[in-house]
Design a protein around this motif. Sequence first.
Motif, mmCIF file in Angstrom:
data_model
loop_
_atom_site.group_PDB
_atom_site.id
_atom_site.type_symbol
_atom_site.label_atom_id
_atom_site.label_comp_id
_atom_site.label_asym_id
_atom_site.label_seq_id
_atom_site.Cartn_x
_atom_site.Cartn_y
_atom_site.Cartn_z
ATOM 1 N N TYR A 404 -94.071 44.086 -9.340
ATOM 2 C CA TYR A 404 -93.814 43.516 -10.695
ATOM 3 C C TYR A 404 -93.336 44.816 -11.795
ATOM 4 O O TYR A 404 -92.501 44.640 -12.535
ATOM 5 N N ILE A 405 -93.916 46.064 -11.778
ATOM 6 C CA ILE A 405 -93.570 46.927 -12.390
ATOM 7 C C ILE A 405 -92.133 47.331 -12.351
ATOM 8 O O ILE A 405 -91.418 47.775 -13.217
ATOM 9 N N ILE A 406 -91.795 47.391 -10.741
ATOM 10 C CA ILE A 406 -90.348 47.713 -10.419
ATOM 11 C C ILE A 406 -89.386 46.852 -11.136
ATOM 12 O O ILE A 406 -88.313 47.223 -11.647
ATOM 13 N N ILE A 407 -89.924 45.405 -11.051
ATOM 14 C CA ILE A 407 -88.698 44.405 -11.724
ATOM 15 C C ILE A 407 -88.755 44.587 -13.226
ATOM 16 O O ILE A 407 -87.733 44.618 -13.800
ATOM 17 N N TYR A 408 -89.791 45.075 -13.842
ATOM 18 C CA TYR A 408 -89.966 45.446 -15.172
ATOM 19 C C TYR A 408 -89.151 46.639 -15.621
ATOM 20 O O TYR A 408 -88.194 46.198 -16.584
ATOM 21 N N PHE A 409 -89.160 47.639 -14.900
ATOM 22 C CA PHE A 409 -88.391 48.696 -15.255
ATOM 23 C C PHE A 409 -87.038 48.646 -15.107
ATOM 24 O O PHE A 409 -86.058 49.102 -15.708
ATOM 25 N N LEU A 410 -86.576 47.868 -14.072
ATOM 26 C CA LEU A 410 -85.350 47.294 -13.544
ATOM 27 C C LEU A 410 -84.507 46.585 -15.013
ATOM 28 O O LEU A 410 -83.384 46.732 -15.159
ATOM 29 N N TRP A 411 -85.131 45.731 -15.398
ATOM 30 C CA TRP A 411 -85.007 44.995 -16.474
ATOM 31 C C TRP A 411 -84.842 45.720 -17.644
ATOM 32 O O TRP A 411 -83.782 45.578 -18.605
ATOM 33 N N VAL A 412 -85.505 46.599 -18.037
ATOM 34 C CA VAL A 412 -85.532 47.652 -19.036
ATOM 35 C C VAL A 412 -84.410 48.585 -18.827
ATOM 36 O O VAL A 412 -83.679 48.742 -20.068
ATOM 37 N N ALA A 413 -83.900 48.973 -17.730
ATOM 38 C CA ALA A 413 -83.025 49.766 -17.563
ATOM 39 C C ALA A 413 -81.544 49.145 -17.754
ATOM 40 O O ALA A 413 -80.474 49.590 -18.354
ATOM 41 N N ILE A 414 -81.562 47.824 -17.419
ATOM 42 C CA ILE A 414 -80.290 47.090 -17.533
ATOM 43 C C ILE A 414 -80.091 46.702 -19.124
ATOM 44 O O ILE A 414 -79.113 46.490 -19.568
ATOM 45 N N SER A 415 -81.221 46.144 -19.697
ATOM 46 C CA SER A 415 -81.046 45.517 -20.832
ATOM 47 C C SER A 415 -80.800 46.651 -21.935
ATOM 48 O O SER A 415 -79.981 46.532 -22.872
ATOM 49 N N ARG A 416 -81.231 47.831 -21.794
ATOM 50 C CA ARG A 416 -81.213 48.934 -22.767
ATOM 51 C C ARG A 416 -80.054 49.755 -22.473
ATOM 52 O O ARG A 416 -79.178 50.071 -23.548
ATOM 53 N N THR A 417 -79.253 49.525 -21.257
ATOM 54 C CA THR A 417 -77.889 50.094 -21.061
ATOM 55 C C THR A 417 -77.141 48.977 -21.796
ATOM 56 O O THR A 417 -75.990 49.701 -22.461
ATOM 57 N N ILE A 418 -77.169 47.881 -21.724
ATOM 58 C CA ILE A 418 -76.195 46.915 -22.371
ATOM 59 C C ILE A 418 -76.313 46.947 -23.864
ATOM 60 O O ILE A 418 -75.139 47.011 -24.496
ATOM 61 N N MET A 419 -77.575 47.341 -24.381
ATOM 62 C CA MET A 419 -77.612 47.596 -25.658
ATOM 63 C C MET A 419 -76.932 48.745 -26.116
ATOM 64 O O MET A 419 -76.292 48.866 -27.242
ATOM 65 N N THR A 420 -77.146 49.912 -25.335
ATOM 66 C CA THR A 420 -76.420 51.169 -25.713
ATOM 67 C C THR A 420 -74.914 50.793 -25.814
ATOM 68 O O THR A 420 -74.154 51.590 -26.477
ATOM 69 N N LEU A 421 -74.246 50.189 -24.757
ATOM 70 C CA LEU A 421 -72.711 49.800 -24.603
ATOM 71 C C LEU A 421 -72.449 49.052 -26.051
ATOM 72 O O LEU A 421 -71.403 49.431 -26.471
ATOM 73 N N ALA A 422 -73.221 48.048 -26.207
ATOM 74 C CA ALA A 422 -72.922 47.507 -27.479
ATOM 75 C C ALA A 422 -72.894 48.247 -28.895
ATOM 76 O O ALA A 422 -72.019 48.146 -29.648
ATOM 77 N N TYR A 423 -73.570 49.385 -28.839
ATOM 78 C CA TYR A 423 -73.498 50.203 -29.963
ATOM 79 C C TYR A 423 -72.274 51.019 -30.243
ATOM 80 O O TYR A 423 -72.027 51.583 -31.488
ATOM 81 N N ALA A 424 -71.489 50.917 -29.446
ATOM 82 C CA ALA A 424 -70.228 51.810 -29.087
ATOM 83 C C ALA A 424 -69.182 51.065 -30.243
ATOM 84 O O ALA A 424 -68.466 51.503 -30.697
ATOM 85 N N PHE A 425 -69.426 49.725 -30.510
ATOM 86 C CA PHE A 425 -68.620 49.014 -31.391
ATOM 87 C C PHE A 425 -69.078 49.057 -32.817
ATOM 88 O O PHE A 425 -68.384 48.549 -33.751
ATOM 89 N N SER A 426 -70.240 49.835 -33.074
ATOM 90 C CA SER A 426 -70.769 50.081 -34.501
ATOM 91 C C SER A 426 -70.006 51.343 -35.036
ATOM 92 O O SER A 426 -70.223 51.402 -36.450
ATOM 93 N N GLY A 427 -69.233 51.860 -34.314
ATOM 94 C CA GLY A 427 -68.531 53.207 -35.027
ATOM 95 C C GLY A 427 -69.594 54.501 -34.886
ATOM 96 O O GLY A 427 -68.977 55.737 -35.290
ATOM 97 N N HIS A 428 -70.646 54.384 -34.078
ATOM 98 C CA HIS A 428 -71.388 55.740 -34.092
ATOM 99 C C HIS A 428 -71.412 55.779 -32.474
ATOM 100 O O HIS A 428 -71.093 54.913 -31.736
ATOM 101 N N SER A 429 -71.175 57.079 -32.242
ATOM 102 C CA SER A 429 -71.092 57.661 -30.618
ATOM 103 C C SER A 429 -72.420 57.096 -30.065
ATOM 104 O O SER A 429 -73.496 57.048 -30.429
ATOM 105 N N ILE A 430 -71.988 57.026 -28.565
ATOM 106 C CA ILE A 430 -73.128 56.431 -27.821
ATOM 107 C C ILE A 430 -73.393 57.656 -26.842
ATOM 108 O O ILE A 430 -72.669 58.482 -26.220
ATOM 109 N N ASN A 431 -74.580 57.595 -26.051
ATOM 110 C CA ASN A 431 -74.844 58.633 -25.148
ATOM 111 C C ASN A 431 -75.660 58.146 -23.735
ATOM 112 O O ASN A 431 -76.511 57.043 -24.349
ATOM 113 N N PRO A 432 -75.656 58.639 -22.785
ATOM 114 C CA PRO A 432 -76.066 58.073 -21.653
ATOM 115 C C PRO A 432 -77.750 58.198 -21.740
ATOM 116 O O PRO A 432 -78.648 57.768 -20.991
#
Length: 510
Positions: A404-432
Amino acid sequence: MNAQSAADPSAVNRFLKSVVAWSALFLVIVLLAGLVDPRYLDPQHKQFLFLLGFIGMWRYSNAFMHYCRGMYFLYWKYPRMRKQADKLGDQALPSEIYMVVTSFRIPSHTTYRVYRSVFEEAARVGVPVTVIVSIVERSDEVLIKDILRRHIPDGAQVKLVIVRARGTGKRDGLAHAFRALSRQMPADDAVVGVVDGDTKLLPGCVANAVKFFKLLPTVGGITTNEFCEVEGSELIRQWHALRFAQRHVNMCSMAVSKRVLTMTGRLSFFRSKILIDPLFISDVEADHLDHWRLGRFQFLTGDDKSSWFSLMRAGWDTFYAPDSNTLTVEHPPEKNFFKATRQLMFRWYGNSLRQNIRTTKLLGYERLGLFTSYVLYDQRVSMWTCLLGLTVSLVASIIYGAQYIIIYFLWVAISRTIMTLAYAFSGHSINPMYPLVLYYNQVAGSAMKVYALFNMNKQSWTRQKTTLDSGSGRFDAVLNQVSSKIMLFSSLCIFFGAVSVLIHLTQRAY
């Protein structure tokens, strides 16, 4: 990379480091996905996944809504408003502009950069500009006058007014500057920019913002877009950069309704008749909260929230100019990342919660509007929901297994990566590093919000190292401390009771 950057060894190194970092991030996601047992995604577990998924859908739908509103404003609504303002040409500029700058215990090299940018932007805007400086140390006065003499031509329409404050806080310094502004007898259409002493103005930021006062007669205050330059480790630099990217999207979202929730002290513009109003000056200088348990106490920090509340109470709208850019020179209060971020988050979130409670109580949805009211009430709920997923997943992993904790952190990693990529369209730079920092902000930030919610009267400046004197007797101070601990403990018990209910429902799913 282009040919010029390819010839620059430092640019090549940065590019290679970025490629390695992004590759490592995606590798982590792949490894976590490989650790997940497919049986734990079986429909027999659907009740547990649905309960957590329902809360997650609600939280992510809020983020998605803000993001869509922000992108609509940034790429559709605001460009059309910018064209309308530009069509007015110089007629959109006020007859005169005032710049109020406050400085206290800021390094001299930062002070030099900031005031040089203020004076150069004042000379560039094309109308008479008076710079009112609120300082404490004599050395700052000598330095500022020298900067004006060196970098501003004699024919430029720039006037300098020095105000010596007592060093008792930024609020007092602003109040002294606003009273000095009123003695200048500004014109009815004059606009005032309020600048923090660690904020460098980028070219065009003044003209880009002040023209909207002519176009939007109901707007009383306009705040600006911030980028940052942090004197610290790579981790805290990315932490600050992410914060400004998130701020940019949220500001754009709230600007659709002309209900931007703060007039940032870094750089905001106001109609002069608002800043010379004694009630506005009193709000900034001696703002306070009447709390049902802690009594009345003054706000030590959060002048940007006080100015916003004063505008809203007086019936003015607030706006955001995303192409009015500043560069903030950040000096973390501590070298340790966790200590520095904890101090900053406690100050920021405490300011937000204090104004949140007062605003929803005194103004209501009739003045704020339904969407802004929802956003303010949601701020009180989100601190708990961000902690709920982690807590439930940890308990479930202890009872049912580590999957359950592995599934949770997998979801965290995927969802936060998607959010990070979305910020690229805001005009601010993004970072891994952003996915990790995003998650840290949500968990550590929620914990600080919960603590601040039950310790509203605890405040301090990170730069000035001053704290609020409660002004009460020993018995009152002890009673407030004890009651705050009891309230915090009781709320945590209720929270863990909710977690127990979710775990009980999980047991019934088997």
